[in-house]
Write a protein that holds these residues in place. Structure first.
Motif, PDB file in Angstrom:
ATOM      1  N   UNK A  86     -75.839  37.568 163.934  1.00 18.20           N
ATOM      2  CA  UNK A  86     -76.498  36.961 164.895  1.00 18.20           C
ATOM      3  C   UNK A  86     -75.483  36.082 165.723  1.00 18.20           C
ATOM      4  N   UNK A  87     -74.485  35.403 165.182  1.00 17.56           N
ATOM      5  CA  UNK A  87     -73.377  34.690 166.088  1.00 17.56           C
ATOM      6  C   UNK A  87     -72.725  35.780 166.895  1.00 17.56           C
ATOM      7  N   UNK A  88     -72.258  36.562 166.072  1.00 17.56           N
ATOM      8  CA  UNK A  88     -71.542  37.764 166.887  1.00 17.56           C
ATOM      9  C   UNK A  88     -72.440  38.257 168.145  1.00 17.56           C
ATOM     10  N   UNK A  89     -73.461  38.453 168.025  1.00 17.97           N
ATOM     11  CA  UNK A  89     -74.584  39.079 168.983  1.00 17.97           C
ATOM     12  C   UNK A  89     -74.612  38.158 170.204  1.00 17.97           C
ATOM     13  N   UNK A  90     -75.003  36.899 169.749  1.00 18.78           N
ATOM     14  CA  UNK A  90     -74.843  35.628 170.639  1.00 18.78           C
ATOM     15  C   UNK A  90     -73.649  35.682 171.474  1.00 18.78           C
ATOM     16  N   UNK A  91     -72.278  35.629 170.755  1.00 15.99           N
ATOM     17  CA  UNK A  91     -71.093  35.568 171.477  1.00 15.99           C
ATOM     18  C   UNK A  91     -70.917  36.581 172.411  1.00 15.99           C
ATOM     19  N   UNK A  92     -71.510  37.884 172.198  1.00 17.40           N
ATOM     20  CA  UNK A  92     -71.130  39.095 173.048  1.00 17.40           C
ATOM     21  C   UNK A  92     -72.099  38.881 174.312  1.00 17.40           C
ATOM     22  N   UNK A  93     -73.317  38.484 174.022  1.00 11.68           N
ATOM     23  CA  UNK A  93     -74.131  38.383 175.088  1.00 11.68           C
ATOM     24  C   UNK A  93     -73.910  37.248 176.139  1.00 11.68           C
ATOM     25  N   UNK A  94     -73.385  36.191 175.486  1.00 13.65           N
ATOM     26  CA  UNK A  94     -72.981  35.065 176.233  1.00 13.65           C
ATOM     27  C   UNK A  94     -71.671  35.280 176.935  1.00 13.65           C
TER      28      UNK A  94
END
Length: 94
Positions: A86-94
């Motif tokens: 979830x953190x990796x997903x959020x980091x790549x989207x932002x």
């Protein structure tokens, strides 16, 4: 003399009757003691069986407790991996 002999005979019959009655009482008492002995043996066997069952149940509960602890660690690991994704997903989207 005749009265004396008849009273003695009556007394002997009473003694004989009392002895027969005592014999009957002791026979019944003997039967009751034997039954109580059998009952005590059955109680002892039941206590031994109960102890065995309690020991077995305790072992099963310990197995279940250990499996629950390992499941908690598994759930915590899965949750940790999901949080990382979830953190990796959020980091790549932002």
């Amino acid at each position: 003399q005749d009265t004396y002999l008849s009273s003695r005979a009556e007394a002997l019959r009473n003694v004989e009757s009392t002895i027969v009655e005592l014999g009957t009482i002791f026979n019944k008492l003997s039967e009751m003691v034997a039954e109580q002995g059998e009952l005590a043996i059955r109680i002892d066997e039941n206590v031994d069986e109960t102890l065995s069952n309690v020991t077995s149940a305790q072992a099963q509960l310990l197995k279940y407790f250990n499996s629950m602890n390992s499941n908690k660690w598994l759930l915590m690991k899965v949750f940790g991996v999901l949080m990382v994704f979830l953190l990796l997903f959020v980091m790549f989207i932002v």
